[in-house]
Design a protein around this motif. Structure first.
Motif, PDB file in Angstrom:
ATOM      1  N   HIS A  27      57.853  40.709  71.142  1.00 32.31           N
ATOM      2  CA  HIS A  27      56.706  40.702  70.161  1.00 32.31           C
ATOM      3  C   HIS A  27      57.214  41.994  69.211  1.00 32.31           C
ATOM      4  O   HIS A  27      56.503  42.230  68.256  1.00 32.31           O
ATOM      5  N   ARG A  30      58.006  40.831  65.622  1.00 33.27           N
ATOM      6  CA  ARG A  30      57.633  39.698  64.768  1.00 33.27           C
ATOM      7  C   ARG A  30      56.842  40.051  63.902  1.00 33.27           C
ATOM      8  O   ARG A  30      56.671  39.462  62.624  1.00 33.27           O
ATOM      9  N   HIS A  31      55.939  41.173  63.708  1.00 34.99           N
ATOM     10  CA  HIS A  31      54.934  41.541  62.664  1.00 34.99           C
ATOM     11  C   HIS A  31      55.503  42.756  62.120  1.00 34.99           C
ATOM     12  O   HIS A  31      54.662  43.437  61.328  1.00 34.99           O
ATOM     13  N   ASN A  74      57.873  34.258  60.404  1.00 37.69           N
ATOM     14  CA  ASN A  74      57.473  34.845  61.639  1.00 37.69           C
ATOM     15  C   ASN A  74      57.195  33.827  62.654  1.00 37.69           C
ATOM     16  O   ASN A  74      57.056  34.265  63.981  1.00 37.69           O
ATOM     17  N   ASN A  77      60.232  34.143  64.489  1.00 30.13           N
ATOM     18  CA  ASN A  77      60.795  35.305  64.662  1.00 30.13           C
ATOM     19  C   ASN A  77      62.173  35.565  64.025  1.00 30.13           C
ATOM     20  O   ASN A  77      62.969  35.974  64.774  1.00 30.13           O
TER      21      ASN A  77
END
Length: 126
Positions: A27, A30-31, A74, A77
């Motif tokens: 994670h 991802r952002h 996203n 990913n």
């Protein structure tokens, strides 16, 4: 485990195009922003550009403007580097990189990046 993996490199003729991919696991990427660098034989690692976590903002080195485009997906990913009108001097190993939990883009120094992929070779030659 946070990992980055590039793909899509190869041999291309001058004037040709390639799309490189940077797949991420975990994670952490991802952002958050992700960057592309390249390193030619005997030269320092060179910043190409980076993209914000939501994909709405990008920042490019001067040499990349107009020929190279960074985008991201996203949901999967993945970050992409679209290379157009390639020249022999674009021959290099291309890397994607991430800094982890940081929202800033326009970060050009390779030492500021903690996470790197293994690189993918691009050769531009006739």
């Amino acid at each position: 485990q946070a990992q980055l993996s590039e793909s899509g490199g190869g041999l291309v003729q001058p004037g040709g195009s390639l799309i490189l991919s940077c797949a991420a696991s975990g994670h952490l990427f991802r952002h958050y922003p992700r960057a592309w660098f390249r390193q030619a034989p005997g030269k320092d690692r060179e910043f190409i550009g980076d993209i914000s976590g939501n994909g709405n903002n990008t920042f490019y080195a001067d040499f990349a403007k107009g020929r190279f485009t960074i985008s991201r997906d996203n949901a999967n990913n993945v970050v992409y580097l679209d290379l157009k009108n390639l020249r022999p001097e674009d021959t290099a190993v291309y890397y994607c990189a991430g800094r982890g939990v940081s929202l800033r883009i326009g970060v050009t120094g390779p030492r500021e990046y903690r996470y790197w992929g293994q690189g993918t070779q691009v050769i531009v030659s006739s």
